[in-house]
Design a protein around this motif. Structure first.
Motif, PDB file in Angstrom:
ATOM      1  N   MET A  78      -8.508  -2.004   1.755  1.00 25.74           N
ATOM      2  CA  MET A  78      -7.999  -3.311   1.346  1.00 25.74           C
ATOM      3  C   MET A  78      -6.772  -3.113   0.475  1.00 25.74           C
ATOM      4  O   MET A  78      -6.757  -2.239  -0.401  1.00 25.74           O
ATOM      5  CB  MET A  78      -9.087  -4.082   0.591  1.00 25.74           C
ATOM      6  CG  MET A  78      -8.660  -5.457   0.101  1.00 25.74           C
ATOM      7  SD  MET A  78     -10.020  -6.400  -0.659  1.00 25.74           S
ATOM      8  CE  MET A  78     -10.930  -6.927   0.796  1.00 25.74           C
TER       9      MET A  78
ATOM     10  N   ASP B  91      -3.737  -7.847   1.522  1.00 24.78           N
ATOM     11  CA  ASP B  91      -4.876  -8.680   1.910  1.00 24.78           C
ATOM     12  C   ASP B  91      -5.193  -9.711   0.827  1.00 24.78           C
ATOM     13  O   ASP B  91      -5.618 -10.825   1.133  1.00 24.78           O
ATOM     14  CB  ASP B  91      -6.110  -7.796   2.140  1.00 24.78           C
ATOM     15  CG  ASP B  91      -5.883  -6.764   3.215  1.00 24.78           C
ATOM     16  OD1 ASP B  91      -5.705  -7.157   4.374  1.00 24.78           O
ATOM     17  OD2 ASP B  91      -5.870  -5.564   2.887  1.00 24.78           O
TER      18      ASP B  91
ATOM     19  N   HIS C 235      -3.315 -16.671   5.634  1.00 27.38           N
ATOM     20  CA  HIS C 235      -4.076 -15.450   5.895  1.00 27.38           C
ATOM     21  C   HIS C 235      -4.281 -14.609   4.647  1.00 27.38           C
ATOM     22  O   HIS C 235      -5.109 -13.687   4.644  1.00 27.38           O
ATOM     23  CB  HIS C 235      -3.392 -14.608   6.976  1.00 27.38           C
ATOM     24  CG  HIS C 235      -2.090 -13.995   6.546  1.00 27.38           C
ATOM     25  ND1 HIS C 235      -0.884 -14.637   6.703  1.00 27.38           N
ATOM     26  CD2 HIS C 235      -1.806 -12.807   5.943  1.00 27.38           C
ATOM     27  CE1 HIS C 235       0.095 -13.875   6.238  1.00 27.38           C
ATOM     28  NE2 HIS C 235      -0.439 -12.760   5.769  1.00 27.38           N
TER      29      HIS C 235
ATOM     30  N   ALA D 176     -13.180 -12.345   1.584  1.00 33.23           N
ATOM     31  CA  ALA D 176     -12.757 -11.877   2.908  1.00 33.23           C
ATOM     32  C   ALA D 176     -13.863 -11.997   3.939  1.00 33.23           C
ATOM     33  O   ALA D 176     -13.636 -11.728   5.129  1.00 33.23           O
ATOM     34  CB  ALA D 176     -12.285 -10.426   2.825  1.00 33.23           C
TER      35      ALA D 176
END
Length: 493
Positions: free
Chosen positions: A1, A118, A138, A387
């Motif tokens: 990540m 992320d 996103h 996530a």
């Protein structure tokens, strides 16, 4: 990540900078971490950051020298004409709003549109709003609060209430502040929680010397109320004439504090030390710490002092101190905004050696809960939860345990008459200062003086008696005819 932190200026000194450095260092053990600093005012950060953590500046505000390149390799000040226009993306109501511009808007928006991170974490209200307004869907969007709800203006709160609903999570540093946000600024659909700041164990902890020194550290700002600390110290100073107070930090109140110290006749006992980039060295010189803020969102200095083995006398102000200090066990909570209340707390620890030692031991143990090993997992759990992933099992992050400060090779005791005693043997219950040398050699240019230690390892140096010229004299020890410089010295003045 991959995790990215947005911060206003990573190149300075402050609680948020220290917190981000600690979080990034801990997370980088298992993740890719990037710190995005909106501004860069110097070549390198003051606080250390692991080399594996990338620091990316967006706007370089240095006036001289190489200003580097920004996103895409462009000069950082390309388009600087937009620096004269007020921001639209970053809210001017934020306390740093006046430093932002259409240029910083452009760089922030471009970064958010192109990053491969992320998770993007904002570290002040204005940057949280930027993330909420401009980050693509996103990205996992996390806002952090390093102040408190009450410290923001009504105008800024209205903006936060409107924009924070676009975040995925909002994190405060105390449960009390999380409850306040939950009651006064409901954020439906946003994960609201508190995670305390982490503080790594210092390289060493206090070595048990009773230094008769109180240490305070932090910005010299109105809310820190160092003026009350100085006044409180003056109230009990006559009762404890061998104690001194050191205040570390820079800020707008420096001049006023200096004048207060002078007006109270405390020039020889209260020292304004300036900023210190390695605050653990400052803590190690104290017997206990004092924090006298009128408001404290968390209290990084409290935890830092405790991790260095110091009990803390702190005002019981909103919100942080009571969530850290166990009153009467590892420190003392005293009335907020009260010089007399602070004075009572100082006197209690100044006058009781055994109490200080018990509280110091308790402070070391209690503050372990703020170790990055324990805090980083909370951040990881949040990021993976957002996530929609299960947090993978990972080996624990290894953090070296603090070591006791190594004993000095020589201890220097300075008296008010200017006479120094170099001590190479045990004193005041200490052990391990080193073997007693055959001779002690003082040298300066062509000047050379050999002195013999007494049976206790002490050498008296009287500049007048020995006719020593003013200047810097090097100290060596001589054993079996071989001279070696003394490099590790503890000075007690």
């Amino acid at each position: 990540m991959k995790i990215a932190y947005l911060i206003n200026d990573m190149y300075g000194i402050g609680g948020t900078v220290r917190t981000v450095a600690n979080q990034a260092a801990a997370l980088s053990e298992r993740h890719e971490v990037e710190i995005v600093s909106v501004f860069r005012h110097r070549a390198d950060p003051v606080l250390p950051v692991p080399s594996r953590v990338r620091i990316r500046p967006l706007v370089d505000i240095r006036r001289h020298g190489d200003q580097g390149t920004g996103i895409g390799g462009r000069p950082l000040y390309e388009g600087s004409e937009r620096a004269g226009l007020p921001p639209l993306l970053f809210p001017p109501e934020d306390g740093r709003g006046s430093t932002h511009s259409r240029l910083t808007d452009d760089r922030l928006e471009e970064y958010l549109a192109t990053t491969d991170a992320d998770v993007v974490v904002g570290t002040r209200p204005g940057l949280n709003v930027v993330i909420a307004r401009a980050a693509p869907d996103h990205l996992i969007k996390v806002g952090q609060e390093h102040l408190t709800y009450e410290q923001h203006s009504d105008e800024l709160r209205r903006i936060l209430a409107s924009e924070y609903t676009n975040l995925d999570a909002f994190v405060t540093v105390t449960e009390a502040d999380a409850r306040t946000y939950s009651a006064k600024m409901p954020l439906p659909g946003v994960r609201l929680l508190s995670i305390p700041n982490s503080v790594p164990a210092p390289a060493f902890i206090g070595n048990g010397h009773d230094t008769r020194t109180i240490v305070a550290a932090g910005r010299l700002a109105p809310s820190k109320r160092h003026d009350l600390l100085v006044q409180a110290f003056s109230m009990v100073g006559d009762e404890f004439p061998d104690w001194t107070l050191r205040i570390y930090g820079r800020g707008s109140r420096r001049g006023a504090l200096g004048r207060l110290v002078n007006s109270l006749g405390l020039q020889d006992r209260v020292w304004l030390m300036g900023p210190h980039p390695r605050v653990e060295e400052a803590w190690a010189q104290g017997s206990f710490a004092a924090v006298t803020s009128s408001e404290e969102p968390f209290g990084m200095t409290i935890v830092e002092a405790m991790r260095s083995g110091l009990p803390v006398v702190s005002t019981d102000c909103p919100h942080g101190p009571a969530s850290i200090i166990r009153d009467g066990e590892d420190g003392l909570l005293v009335p907020n905004r009260s010089a007399s209340g602070i004075a009572e707390g100082l006197a209690e620890l100044m006058g009781d050696d055994d109490l200080r030692r018990r509280m110091a031991s308790a402070a070391l143990t209690a503050s372990e809960r703020f170790d990055p090993v324990n805090i980083v997992r909370l951040h990881e759990e949040l990021f993976h939860e957002l996530a929609g992933e299960r947090l993978p099992s990972s080996p624990p992050i290894t953090v070296p345990a603090p070591r006791s400060e190594p004993p000095a090779a020589c201890r220097v005791e300075l008296g008010p008459d200017g006479v120094a005693v170099l001590n190479f043997g045990p004193s005041l219950g200490e052990t391990g200062l080193g073997s007693i040398p055959d001779k002690v050699v003082l040298s300066r240019g062509a000047g050379h003086l050999e002195l013999a230690p007494d049976r206790d390892g002490k050498v008296k140096v009287d500049a007048s008696a020995h006719n020593l010229a003013t200047g810097t004299w090097q100290v060596h020890r001589k054993d079996a005819g071989v001279e070696r410089p003394i490099r590790d010295v503890t000075i007690h003045q």
